[in-house]
Design a protein around this motif. Structure first.
Motif, mmCIF file in Angstrom:
data_model
loop_
_atom_site.group_PDB
_atom_site.id
_atom_site.type_symbol
_atom_site.label_atom_id
_atom_site.label_comp_id
_atom_site.label_asym_id
_atom_site.label_seq_id
_atom_site.Cartn_x
_atom_site.Cartn_y
_atom_site.Cartn_z
ATOM 1 N N LYS A 77 -5.999 11.806 16.451
ATOM 2 C CA LYS A 77 -5.596 10.371 16.371
ATOM 3 C C LYS A 77 -5.091 9.905 15.109
ATOM 4 O O LYS A 77 -4.215 9.169 14.769
ATOM 5 C CB LYS A 77 -6.646 9.545 16.756
ATOM 6 N N GLN A 108 -1.453 10.968 14.362
ATOM 7 C CA GLN A 108 -0.683 9.973 15.092
ATOM 8 C C GLN A 108 -0.500 8.802 14.215
ATOM 9 O O GLN A 108 0.535 7.837 14.241
ATOM 10 C CB GLN A 108 -1.121 9.656 16.642
ATOM 11 N N GLU A 160 2.722 7.273 12.645
ATOM 12 C CA GLU A 160 3.524 5.980 13.176
ATOM 13 C C GLU A 160 3.628 4.969 12.071
ATOM 14 O O GLU A 160 4.615 4.314 11.961
ATOM 15 C CB GLU A 160 2.462 5.313 14.247
#
Length: 259
Positions: A48, A51, A55
């Motif tokens: 996570k 990510q 981002e």
């Protein structure tokens, strides 16, 4: 005593697999232990975090920024360490003047002299490179110096008897005999460059893995911080493998202890 090897041997990949599984088991234990769970989130949380930083658009920027500082600092350290190490080993006056100061500075943690470098060089890329250069220069100089000093004096005397001058001795005797130590110095230098990264990027950096680790620590974002720590470790071990491969190719003549 019978020195024959056992018929059953675990291959290298087998040991690597066992090592990896043991590490994963320890990591999982730390992630579920109430006392350590917050500091060591397990793989799903790390994924996570990947990510999240992608981002935000900071992962590539931090990686490139850190690698520029590491490569420049290491390269500068190498090109200055090699001649200084040879001069120290070859000429006693140079050794007597430089060695005490090299040993003195080598024992000072980089964090101690970072503020002085920032005051002298300002903030930004320059002090980062200077800090990494200084750390890598010191360790590589000492390693290469010891290698030159350990060359068998008989080889040098034999070369002189055969009419070799200083240039011939350096090219045909000293440099080949010192190559394993130079490659060892490179390995140590890369390792020191990476371990000095956080200290180097405490000089007002606006990007970089070391800077980001401190930023994540200040905001208590543990998973992204652990992700960056793992990335630095992966870079380090990858560099180690590449240099070892180069070392085997360049020093195949050297006798090594059987594994």
């Amino acid at each position: 005593m019978d020195n024959k090897k056992s018929k059953f041997q675990i291959p290298t990949w087998g040991w690597l697999t066992l090592s990896f599984l043991a590490a994963m088991a320890l990591w999982f234990f730390l992630s579920v232990n109430p006392q350590t769970a917050r500091s060591f989130p397990f793989i799903p949380e790390i994924l996570k975090a990947v990510q999240t930083v992608v981002e935000r658009g900071i992962l590539a920027e931090d990686f490139i920024s850190s690698m520029i500082s590491v490569v420049c600092g290491f390269a500068l350290g190498f090109v200055t360490a090699v001649p200084i190490a040879f001069l120290m080993a070859w000429y006693m006056p140079v050794r007597n003047i430089l060695e005490p100061w090299i040993q003195f500075i080598r024992n000072i943690p980089p964090l101690a002299y970072v503020p002085l470098i920032v005051i002298a060089a300002g903030v930004g890329r320059r002090p980062q490179i200077i800090v990494i250069w200084l750390a890598t220069f010191l360790i590589m100089t000492v390693t290469i110096y010891q290698g030159v000093r350990n060359i068998d004096e008989t080889l040098i005397k034999a070369a002189r008897v055969l009419g070799a001058n200083d240039a011939d001795i350096f090219v045909k005797v000293i440099f080949p005999a010192t190559t394993p130590f130079i490659l060892t110095a490179v390995r140590l230098g890369v390792s020191v460059a990476l371990t000095t990264l956080i200290a180097a990027e405490s000089t007002g950096a606006v990007a970089g893995m070391g800077m980001r680790i401190r930023s994540f620590a200040n905001s208590f974002e543990v998973a992204p911080m652990l992700l960056y720590i793992i990335l630095i470790g992966i870079i380090g071990i990858s560099s180690e493998k590449i240099i070892k491969t180069l070392e085997r190719k360049l020093t195949g003549w050297q006798e090594k202890r059987e594994e």
